[in-house]
Write an enzyme that holds these catalytic residues in place. Structure first.
Site, PDB file in Angstrom:
ATOM      1  N   ALA A   1      -4.622 -12.885  -0.366  1.00 53.47           N
ATOM      2  CA  ALA A   1      -5.372 -11.706  -0.828  1.00 53.47           C
ATOM      3  C   ALA A   1      -5.992 -11.989  -2.199  1.00 53.47           C
ATOM      4  O   ALA A   1      -6.549 -13.065  -2.417  1.00 53.47           O
ATOM      5  CB  ALA A   1      -4.495 -10.456  -0.819  1.00 53.47           C
ATOM      6  N   GLU A   2      -5.869 -11.032  -3.141  1.00 51.03           N
ATOM      7  CA  GLU A   2      -6.525 -11.212  -4.450  1.00 51.03           C
ATOM      8  C   GLU A   2      -5.570 -11.826  -5.477  1.00 51.03           C
ATOM      9  O   GLU A   2      -5.834 -11.801  -6.682  1.00 51.03           O
ATOM     10  CB  GLU A   2      -7.066  -9.861  -4.939  1.00 51.03           C
TER      11      GLU A   2
ATOM     12  N   HIS B   1       0.831  -1.205   0.000  1.00 50.69           N
ATOM     13  CA  HIS B   1       0.000   0.000   0.000  1.00 50.69           C
ATOM     14  C   HIS B   1       0.868   1.260   0.000  1.00 50.69           C
ATOM     15  O   HIS B   1       0.594   2.225  -0.717  1.00 50.69           O
ATOM     16  CB  HIS B   1      -0.910   0.008   1.233  1.00 50.69           C
TER      17      HIS B   1
ATOM     18  N   ASP C   1      -6.045   5.051   0.677  1.00 47.01           N
ATOM     19  CA  ASP C   1      -6.213   3.761   0.021  1.00 47.01           C
ATOM     20  C   ASP C   1      -7.462   3.081   0.569  1.00 47.01           C
ATOM     21  O   ASP C   1      -8.192   3.631   1.395  1.00 47.01           O
ATOM     22  CB  ASP C   1      -4.938   2.908   0.081  1.00 47.01           C
TER      23      ASP C   1
END
Length: 482
Positions: free
Chosen positions: A394-395, A23, A119
Site C-alpha cells: 500500500a502507501e 480501516h 472511508d
C-alpha cells in the site's frame, strides 16, 4: 436494534468503514469519540463479507459505549467475482460494491441522519446519500501527505502518458515534498491493472464529500496540512473542508488471551526501554528468505525483542489481510533451526498476534520495527517510540520515507541490491542504532515531543478536538431545526 429514547433526541450519524482492521479501527475510534465526547448517537455499519476473526471480535465487544450501535450488513456472495489470484484492493472494492447493494434501505430504516461518514473505499455511498439528502463525509485514514497525493492523482493521470514509475524525476505533489517513484504505492505502479483503476475511481470522488476527516494533526505534518488547506491547486479542485481530528488510535485494549498475559509478564521483567517490538501489521507477511534474515539480524544485534511471528509466504506481503486473528502456526516450523533456544530469555516469540497498544505503552519497550501502516505509525508516535521502518505494501513506503526524512522518528534499512531482501547484517545495524545509538536517542526525543503534542491536540481546546467539535456543532444545529 433497540434504541433508548434519550438517544433518539441526539443527532444521529452513521459510520461505514470498508473491511480490514486498518480501516475498521480508526472509524470505530471516531465513532466512540463522537458518542463519548460529542454526545452523538452513532450507527456503525459493519461489512460482514469476508470479515476477519479479529474484526468480528472487535465489533461485537461488550465494552462498546452505550449510544454506539453496530449494524451488521448482510453478507454478499462474491465467490464468482474473486479468486485466489485477485489482488487485495480489487478484492476489497468488489466486496464493498456487493455489500453496499442494500445500503439505501438500511439508511432509510435508520431514520433521519445528520451525516454518513465513510472511508476512502466506500464512495458508492455518495450517490445513494445524494438521493436521500444525507451529507457524506470521508474519513481519510492514511496521512495528510497521502491525501495530498491522492487529490493530485487524477490530474497526474490525465497529464502523464507513461507509467508513473518510469517518470525521470520524483512526482511533484503541489505544495508537498516530492514523492520518489520507488516509493509510489503498489496500486499505481501499473496503470493497466484493476487495482489502479479502482484506486483512481475512489480518489477521484473525494471532492464529492461534504468534508474530509484526517487521522493526523498539524504538528506531525505541517507542510502537507498547509498544502491541502491553502495551496491554490487544492482550492481549485475544489477540495472539501479538511478537518484534522487525529491521532485517533485504539485506546481500550486489554489482555484477552494467555499469550497476551505472558507477553506483558515477560515485559515486566525487562529493563526500561530495552525491548524492540517487531510486528508487521494485521495483514503483513514476509517471505521465507526475509523472515530468516530478520531472525538472524535480531539474534546478532543482542538486543531484547518481542517478535510477532507469522507463517511466511512468497505469494503476497498482504497475505493475511482477510484472515487477521485466524490461522496460528507454530513458529518453530518456519524460524531458523535453534533460534528459539538460542534467544531464550533475550527474546520472546509470539505467534501471529500481540496486544500492540499494551506493548507500545509498556515502559520496557524502547523501539518498534514496524511496517509503517498509518495506524501503527500513530500508535508508535503517540507512545513516544522510535521506529525501524519496514514498509511492505500500500502507501507504506511513502510513510516510511516521511518518518525518516521529515518527521525524524525512524531509520530505514537498505535492501541488498540484487537479493531483494534486507540482510541480517543490515538488520543488526539498524536495530542497534535505534536501541543503543545516539541516533536512536535523537529519534526517541523527537517521538517524545510529538507524544506531548498529540495529547494536547486531542484534549479539550486542542486543535483536533476543536476541529471535530466544529463539525458536530453544525450537526447539532441542523438537528434542532428538524
Amino acid at each position: 436494534m433497540v434504541v433508548a429514547e434519550s438517544e433518539t433526541m441526539k443527532p444521529h450519524v452513521a459510520v461505514l468503514p470498508s473491511p480490514g482492521m486498518g480501516h475498521v479501527i480508526p472509524l470505530l475510534e471516531l465513532a466512540k469519540c463522537l458518542v463519548i465526547h460529542h454526545d452523538i448517537h452513532v450507527s456503525f455499519l459493519n461489512i460482514t463479507t469476508e470479515a476477519s476473526a479479529a474484526q468480528k471480535q472487535l465489533l461485537h465487544s461488550p465494552t462498546l459505549p452505550q449510544g454506539l450501535h453496530v449494524i451488521d450488513l448482510p453478507p454478499a456472495d462474491i465467490s464468482t467475482l474473486v479468486n485466489e489470484e485477485t489482488l487485495v484492493l480489487t478484492r476489497l472494492c468488489i466486496n464493498v460494491e456487493e455489500s453496499l447493494k442494500p445500503l439505501k434501505s438500511v439508511l432509510m430504516e435508520l431514520g433521519k441522519l445528520q451525516a454518513l461518514v465513510i472511508d476512502l473505499f466506500c464512495t458508492q455511498a455518495f450517490e445513494i446519500c445524494n438521493d436521500l439528502s444525507i451529507p457524506t463525509y470521508t474519513f481519510f485514514t492514511p496521512s495528510t501527505a497521502f491525501l495530498a497525493f491522492s487529490l493530485y492523482l487524477p490530474t497526474l493521470d490525465r497529464e502523464v502518458e507513461c507509467e508513473f514509475v518510469d517518470l525521470p524525476a520524483p512526482v511533484q505533489v503541489p505544495g508537498c515534498t516530492p514523492v520518489r517513484t520507488e516509493d509510489l504505492l503498489d496500486q499505481v505502479r501499473n496503470r493497466k491493472i484493476d487495482e489502479c483503476k479502482w484506486f483512481l475511481l475512489h480518489v477521484s470522488r473525494l471532492p464529492m464529500a461534504a468534508g474530509i476527516f484526517l487521522n493526523s494533526w498539524e504538528d506531525l505534518e505541517p507542510v502537507s496540512h498547509k498544502a491541502v488547506t491553502a495551496h491554490p491547486f487544492y482550492q481549485n479542485i475544489p477540495t472539501p473542508p479538511v478537518h484534522q481530528i487525529g491521532p485517533l488510535i485504539k485506546q481500550d485494549e486489554a489482555p484477552e488471551t494467555e499469550s497476551d498475559a505472558e507477553c506483558l509478564a515477560w515485559l515486566d521483567k525487562q529493563p526500561s526501554k530495552s525491548v524492540l517490538f517487531v510486528a508487521l501489521g494485521s495483514g503483513g507477511t514476509l517471505t521465507g528468505a526475509q523472515l530468516t534474515e530478520l531472525a538472524w539480524g535480531l539474534e546478532m544485534s543482542r538486543q531484547k525483542f518481542i517478535l510477532v511471528a507469522r507463517k511466511p509466504t512468497d505469494a503476497s506481503a498482504s497475505a493475511t489481510f482477510f484472515n487477521v486473528g485466524g490461522d496460528v502456526s507454530d513458529p518453530k516450523a518456519y524460524l531458523p533451526e535453534g533460534f528459539l533456544e538460542r534467544t531464550k530469555g533475550v527474546g520472546l516469540v509470539v505467534p501471529s498476534w500481540a496486544p500492540q497498544i499494551l506493548v507500545l505503552r509498556h515502559p520496557s519497550t524502547g523501539g518498534f520495527l514496524s511496517h509503517c501502516g498509518w495506524n501503527s505509525t500513530l500508535e508508535s508516535i503517540t507512545h513516544g517510540i522510535p521506529m525501524v521502518a519496514w514498509p511492505l505494501y500500500a502507501e507504506q513506503r511513502m510513510n516510511a520515507t516521511m518518518l525518516v526524512e521529515e518527521v525524524g522518528v525512524a531509520v530505514k534499512p537498505a535492501v541488498e541490491g540484487g537479493k531483494g531482501v534486507v540482510v541480517r547484517e543490515e538488520i543488526e545495524r539498524v536495530v542497534r542504532m535505534v536501541m543503543e545509538g545516539e541516533e536512536g536517542n535523537v529519534m526517541r526525543r523527537r517521538a517524545g515531543e510529538l507524544k506531548v503534542s498529540a495529547v494536547k491536540a486531542l484534549n479539550f481546546g486542542g486543535s483536533s478536538y476543536e476541529s471535530l467539535s466544529r463539525v458536530t456543532k453544525e450537526w447539532k444545529a441542523e438537528h434542532i431545526y428538524i
